[in-house]
Design a protein around this motif. Sequence first.
Motif, PDB file in Angstrom:
ATOM      1  N   LEU A   4     -17.913  -4.227  19.555  1.00 41.47           N
ATOM      2  CA  LEU A   4     -18.406  -3.849  20.871  1.00 41.47           C
ATOM      3  C   LEU A   4     -17.830  -4.836  21.879  1.00 41.47           C
ATOM      4  CD1 LEU A   4     -22.159  -3.328  19.885  1.00 41.47           C
ATOM      5  CD2 LEU A   4     -20.480  -1.529  20.291  1.00 41.47           C
ATOM      6  N   GLU A   6     -17.691  -5.669  25.933  1.00 43.80           N
ATOM      7  CA  GLU A   6     -18.319  -5.368  27.211  1.00 43.80           C
ATOM      8  C   GLU A   6     -17.431  -5.761  28.383  1.00 43.80           C
ATOM      9  OE1 GLU A   6     -22.471  -7.053  25.526  1.00 43.80           O
ATOM     10  OE2 GLU A   6     -22.469  -6.359  27.604  1.00 43.80           O
ATOM     11  N   SER A  21     -19.805  -1.501  31.084  1.00 42.34           N
ATOM     12  CA  SER A  21     -19.227  -0.663  30.041  1.00 42.34           C
ATOM     13  C   SER A  21     -19.168  -1.420  28.729  1.00 42.34           C
ATOM     14  CB  SER A  21     -17.818  -0.213  30.437  1.00 42.34           C
ATOM     15  OG  SER A  21     -17.852   0.645  31.551  1.00 42.34           O
ATOM     16  N   CYS A  22     -19.242  -0.674  27.651  1.00 49.02           N
ATOM     17  CA  CYS A  22     -19.191  -1.256  26.314  1.00 49.02           C
ATOM     18  C   CYS A  22     -18.304  -0.355  25.465  1.00 49.02           C
ATOM     19  CB  CYS A  22     -20.601  -1.352  25.755  1.00 49.02           C
ATOM     20  SG  CYS A  22     -20.720  -2.073  24.105  1.00 49.02           S
ATOM     21  N   SER A  24     -16.568   0.751  22.129  1.00 54.45           N
ATOM     22  CA  SER A  24     -16.979   0.615  20.732  1.00 54.45           C
ATOM     23  C   SER A  24     -15.888   1.071  19.774  1.00 54.45           C
ATOM     24  CB  SER A  24     -18.243   1.435  20.483  1.00 54.45           C
ATOM     25  OG  SER A  24     -17.971   2.816  20.578  1.00 54.45           O
ATOM     26  N   TRP A  36     -29.393  -1.731  25.311  1.00 56.26           N
ATOM     27  CA  TRP A  36     -28.921  -2.667  26.335  1.00 56.26           C
ATOM     28  C   TRP A  36     -30.007  -3.720  26.520  1.00 56.26           C
ATOM     29  CZ3 TRP A  36     -24.154  -2.890  28.519  1.00 56.26           C
ATOM     30  CH2 TRP A  36     -23.327  -1.779  28.380  1.00 56.26           C
ATOM     31  N   ASN A  78     -17.516   5.144  24.468  1.00 54.78           N
ATOM     32  CA  ASN A  78     -17.904   4.194  25.501  1.00 54.78           C
ATOM     33  C   ASN A  78     -19.387   4.319  25.835  1.00 54.78           C
ATOM     34  OD1 ASN A  78     -16.827   2.132  27.397  1.00 54.78           O
ATOM     35  ND2 ASN A  78     -17.739   3.499  28.891  1.00 54.78           N
ATOM     36  N   TYR A  95     -26.187  -7.487  27.396  1.00 58.13           N
ATOM     37  CA  TYR A  95     -25.572  -7.209  26.107  1.00 58.13           C
ATOM     38  C   TYR A  95     -25.755  -5.744  25.724  1.00 58.13           C
ATOM     39  CZ  TYR A  95     -25.951 -12.296  25.479  1.00 58.13           C
ATOM     40  OH  TYR A  95     -25.866 -13.659  25.624  1.00 58.13           O
ATOM     41  N   CYS A  96     -24.746  -5.154  25.119  1.00 59.77           N
ATOM     42  CA  CYS A  96     -24.913  -3.870  24.460  1.00 59.77           C
ATOM     43  C   CYS A  96     -25.073  -4.131  22.961  1.00 59.77           C
ATOM     44  CB  CYS A  96     -23.740  -2.926  24.714  1.00 59.77           C
ATOM     45  SG  CYS A  96     -22.151  -3.536  24.122  1.00 59.77           S
ATOM     46  N   GLY A 116     -22.488  -6.845  21.386  1.00 60.09           N
ATOM     47  CA  GLY A 116     -21.335  -7.224  22.180  1.00 60.09           C
ATOM     48  C   GLY A 116     -21.426  -8.688  22.569  1.00 60.09           C
ATOM     49  N   THR A 119     -22.048  -9.902  29.149  1.00 56.22           N
ATOM     50  CA  THR A 119     -21.366  -9.980  30.431  1.00 56.22           C
ATOM     51  C   THR A 119     -22.371 -10.431  31.487  1.00 56.22           C
ATOM     52  OG1 THR A 119     -19.934  -8.774  31.988  1.00 56.22           O
ATOM     53  CG2 THR A 119     -21.745  -7.529  31.013  1.00 56.22           C
TER      54      THR A 119
END
Length: 125
Positions: A4, A6, A21-22, A24, A36, A78, A95-96, A116, A119
């Motif tokens: 993942l 980000e 956005s993440c 994958s 999230w 995504n 974080y995702c 992820g 960010t």
Amino acid sequence: QVQLVESGGGLVQPGGSLTLSCASSGFPLYSFNIGWFRQAPGKQREGVACFDNRDGSTYYAYSVRGRFTASRDIAKRNLTLQLNNLRPEDTAVYYCAVDNGLMDDDCSPTDFEHWGQGTQVTVSS
């Protein structure tokens, strides 16, 4: 291997918007739960939005309801978190996360295995 990645964080003024956005790879996105989360300095990681793949429902934390929207594009692999009407208290690392197990109703970080890198979102004038 689940990956993942980000992107999309940054500095924004109160009332502004950001799209996180993440990207994958390495797993069947259509069969995974999606989460999230965010973590502010000195605070515990908290759930912002969680998608339960079993029934297609999405849980939103009370503090972000009506302002944040989580979505997924299976074809593009995504994940997206749209952040609108941002407030200074939304400042955190976001974080995702994904997991293919059972998910409780409270959008807990403990329900997610793959994460992820995070960010930074900073809301300030």
